[in-house]
Scaffold this motif. Structure first.
Motif, short mmCIF file in Angstrom:
data_model
loop_
_atom_site.label_atom_id
_atom_site.label_comp_id
_atom_site.label_asym_id
_atom_site.label_seq_id
_atom_site.Cartn_x
_atom_site.Cartn_y
_atom_site.Cartn_z
N LEU A 492 10.20 4.04 9.72
CA LEU A 492 10.66 3.63 8.39
C LEU A 492 11.03 2.14 8.48
N PHE A 493 10.32 1.32 7.73
CA PHE A 493 10.49 -0.13 7.80
C PHE A 493 11.38 -0.62 6.67
N ILE A 494 12.35 -1.48 7.00
CA ILE A 494 13.26 -2.04 5.99
C ILE A 494 12.57 -3.25 5.36
N ASP A 495 11.86 -2.99 4.27
CA ASP A 495 11.13 -4.05 3.57
C ASP A 495 12.10 -5.06 2.95
N VAL A 529 12.97 0.30 11.50
CA VAL A 529 12.56 -1.03 11.97
C VAL A 529 12.96 -2.08 10.94
N GLY A 530 13.60 -3.12 11.41
CA GLY A 530 13.99 -4.22 10.53
C GLY A 530 13.34 -5.52 10.95
N GLU A 531 13.33 -6.48 10.04
CA GLU A 531 12.75 -7.80 10.33
C GLU A 531 13.60 -8.87 9.67
N TYR A 532 13.79 -9.95 10.38
CA TYR A 532 14.49 -11.11 9.82
C TYR A 532 13.49 -12.25 9.69
N ILE A 533 13.27 -12.71 8.46
CA ILE A 533 12.41 -13.87 8.21
C ILE A 533 13.31 -15.03 7.83
N PRO A 534 13.45 -16.03 8.70
CA PRO A 534 14.39 -17.12 8.43
C PRO A 534 13.97 -17.99 7.26
N THR A 535 14.95 -18.40 6.48
CA THR A 535 14.76 -19.41 5.43
C THR A 535 15.84 -20.47 5.61
N SER A 536 15.84 -21.45 4.75
CA SER A 536 16.85 -22.51 4.85
C SER A 536 18.24 -22.02 4.46
N HIS A 544 21.98 -10.20 12.19
CA HIS A 544 22.46 -9.03 11.45
C HIS A 544 22.09 -7.73 12.17
N TYR A 545 20.83 -7.57 12.51
CA TYR A 545 20.40 -6.32 13.13
C TYR A 545 20.97 -6.17 14.54
N GLY A 546 21.10 -7.28 15.24
CA GLY A 546 21.71 -7.22 16.57
C GLY A 546 23.15 -6.73 16.52
N ARG A 547 23.90 -7.22 15.54
CA ARG A 547 25.30 -6.78 15.40
C ARG A 547 25.39 -5.29 15.07
N LEU A 548 24.38 -4.77 14.39
CA LEU A 548 24.41 -3.37 13.98
C LEU A 548 23.86 -2.42 15.04
N GLY A 549 23.39 -2.97 16.18
CA GLY A 549 22.95 -2.10 17.27
C GLY A 549 21.45 -1.92 17.39
N PHE A 550 20.65 -2.69 16.65
CA PHE A 550 19.20 -2.64 16.80
C PHE A 550 18.79 -3.35 18.09
N ASP A 551 17.68 -2.92 18.71
CA ASP A 551 17.10 -3.59 19.86
C ASP A 551 15.94 -4.45 19.39
N VAL A 552 15.83 -5.66 19.95
CA VAL A 552 14.77 -6.56 19.52
C VAL A 552 13.54 -6.34 20.38
N GLN A 553 12.38 -6.27 19.74
CA GLN A 553 11.09 -6.18 20.42
C GLN A 553 10.15 -7.14 19.71
N GLU A 554 9.79 -8.21 20.41
CA GLU A 554 9.00 -9.30 19.83
C GLU A 554 9.73 -9.82 18.59
N ASP A 555 9.14 -9.71 17.40
CA ASP A 555 9.79 -10.26 16.21
C ASP A 555 10.38 -9.17 15.32
N LYS A 556 10.53 -7.96 15.83
CA LYS A 556 11.06 -6.84 15.05
C LYS A 556 12.32 -6.30 15.71
N TRP A 557 13.15 -5.64 14.91
CA TRP A 557 14.38 -5.01 15.38
C TRP A 557 14.24 -3.50 15.19
N ILE A 558 14.49 -2.73 16.28
CA ILE A 558 14.21 -1.29 16.26
C ILE A 558 15.46 -0.49 16.57
#
Length: 574
Positions: A492-495, A529-536, A544-558
């Motif tokens: 389930l992807f967090i769009d 699965v979450g994703e952070y796309i940086p903007t200005s 955000h996802y790291g603080r909530l306990g997600f593990d990072v894999q490449e450019d995604k948070w799982i």
């Protein structure tokens, strides 16, 4: 001050690196080459880099109706349709047998173009309306003759707004009629240039039209002004309250007082539309508030002001204080002050704040501010009228928090309740608006129109969630939006995950994640699965996802659903 066409042309050559690229299709029935240049130059000032597909003029219908056209190969984010009053007049002259239905036929044509675009692309349509041409066939009597061109042109512009604009959420009108009303037909149109080049806009008008169109695109992209900060003495009223006293300040219907009264009516209208109004004044607070409380001619009241700061501190520091309470970006603020010294202090210390150069004569304030089009918006909902109240209540919460030594005790005392629902027809306008307005707490910064929200509501591949939040101080309304996409049987992807910054640090992030994981478990998903796309603007949620306990894999948070332990929160479900 508006740049000239030459200055906009220079903008293109010196645009900074890192601007967001937007794909725009420009379709016109007259020559648009110079408008193309003006749009690109204006886009730089708005913080964008335009990649423009410009069709040869006269190809509007072919490009849109032919599914194999270059227009569809380009896949534009925005489609600008520029059809001129002059070509319209030529069509009118050729339609003697159907002049009574001329406007309706044109509207049907516009709707066909729009529906065709929507059925094949996700492009938003910006359609230029039609500045007036009075061909003087009937003189003033034209307004009483339904078959006259003047009557049909007025009817067409009305129907563009009342029939198409209101009912089509991806349809936006660039109001060239209002621009001609302000600047004059002789300024906007040059007969010589038109006859020799097929251009209907003068070189002087091009920057104004380009800025007008780019303001629409910027607002849809989430870049717009949310707050107006007012100085008081000689800005909101005439005179100095500390020196002149309540009876001698200038407001009302006589003399220069009329200018300040009408200025206040304008600000009041902005406030009702949802723009936050704040005060930043060098004054003793009790003295600064006296006109709001006691003067019979004051249009603005204390209830209209979200944050009121009056002291003798530096105004830049006081604007920082206002920003900390409102928790919005400095670039979404407009500061109005009659004093050039104070304006420059704010510009030097807070360069992101918009500080218009108000004219010396208060009688000219409003016409000058009208010309800047500072408060463009791409949406409006009834919730906007409650925004001032919500920020006033937020100021009360901030004061209450200071009396607690333990944040947990403060959160328990708030009696917070959230209504959690899938998107519906009632929440659809607010959901769309939040996606367009939210920049800081927005993980992927995806914008949705109301039509696109409705598509998500009907999609079998998406789960949608909206959250409200109320507490003992008041109701924040709808403050969080989640769109979940089914990627496969396990994932389930967090769009979309966005939230109003007004409700930060209350456990809403944990409450939201608990809800997402519950949905994942009920539907048999193993991973979120979450994703952070940086903007200005969204650096605040970079981890955000790291603080909530997600593990990072490449450019995604799982997040593994089975390993998740529900987080403790002090928010009840309604």
């Amino acid at each position: 001050m508006m740049k000239t066409f030459t200055q906009l042309k220079k903008n293109i050559g010196k645009k900074p690196q890192g601007l967001k690229t937007i794909k725009v299709a420009l379709l016109g029935d007259t020559a648009t080459q110079f408008l193309n240049v003006a749009l690109k130059g204006s886009a730089v000032d708005h913080g964008f880099d335009l990649d423009i597909f410009e069709a040869d003029f006269g190809q509007v219908s072919r490009q849109i109706l032919d599914p194999t056209s270059e227009y569809y190969e380009f896949e534009a984010d925005y489609t600008i349709i520029f059809e001129s009053s002059h070509k319209l007049l030529s069509q009118y002259y050729k339609s003697y047998n159907s002049q009574l239905s001329f406007a309706e036929n044109k509207i049907n044509y516009v709707e066909e173009l729009y529906e065709t675009i929507q059925s094949r692309t996700k492009s938003k349509v910006i359609y230029c309306n039609f500045p007036g041409i009075d061909n003087q066939v009937f003189g003033n009597f034209a307004n009483k003759v339904e078959s006259s061109f003047v009557f049909q042109l007025n009817k067409l512009n009305y129907l563009l707004s009342a029939q198409v604009g209101i009912n089509k959420s991806n349809f936006f009108i660039a109001d060239l009629v209002s621009l001609q009303n302000k600047w004059g037909r002789n300024f906007m149109f040059s007969p010589n240039i038109y006859v020799n080049t097929e251009m209907v806009l003068s070189l002087d008008a091009l920057p104004i039209v380009a800025n007008h169109v780019m303001s629409i695109i910027s607002s849809i992209q989430g870049k717009f002004k949310k707050c107006v900060i007012l100085d008081l003495d000689n800005t909101t009223w005439g005179g100095i309250i500390g020196d002149d006293g309540l009876e001698k300040i200038q407001i009302g219907s006589l003399g220069i007082g009329k200018a300040f009264t009408e200025f206040q009516y304008w600000v009041k209208s902005l406030q009702k539309r949802g723009v936050i109004v704040a005060v930043c004044s060098k004054n003793d607070e009790y003295k600064a508030k006296e006109p709001f409380e006691k003067h019979p001619d004051m249009v603005l009241k204390l209830d209209d002001i979200a944050v009121f700061v009056a002291n003798w501190d530096n105004k830049a520091d006081n604007i920082r204080k206002i920003q900390s309470i409102l928790n919005i970006g400095f670039d979404s603020m407009v500061f109005l002050d009659d004093n050039p010294f104070e304006r420059n202090i704010v510009r030097e210390n807070l360069p992101d704040v918009c500080v218009p150069e108000l004219p010396e004569d208060p009688a000219e304030y409003l016409e000058y501010l009208y010309s800047l089009n500072l408060f463009e918006t791409a949406s409006f909902s009834e919730n906007d009228a409650e925004r001032t109240k919500q920020y006033q209540v937020e100021a009360q919460r901030a004061i209450a928090l200071e009396s607690f030594t333990n944040v947990e005790d403060f959160l328990k005392s708030m009696n917070m309740v959230s209504d959690v629902q899938a998107f519906n027809n009632f929440s659809k306008p607010r959901v769309s608006q939040l996606t367009q307005r939210s920049n800081q707490f927005n993980l992927r910064t995806i914008r949705y129109t109301e039509q696109e929200v409705e598509n998500l509501m009907n999609s079998e591949d998406h789960h949608t969630i909206s959250f409200t939040l109320e507490d003992k101080y008041g109701d924040n309304g709808l403050i969080c939006v989640i769109v979940l996409e089914k990627k496969d049987q396990e994932t389930l992807f967090i769009d979309t995950w966005l939230m109003s910054c007004r409700v930060l640090k209350r456990g809403m992030e944990d409450f939201t994640l608990n809800t997402i994981v519950d949905i994942a478990k009920k539907n048999g998903f193993k991973y979120v699965v979450g994703e952070y796309i940086p903007t200005s603007k969204n650096q605040m949620v970079a981890d955000h996802y790291g603080r909530l306990g997600f593990d990072v894999q490449e450019d995604k948070w799982i997040l593994k659903v089975d390993d998740y332990n529900s987080k403790e929160v002090f928010i009840l479900t309604k």
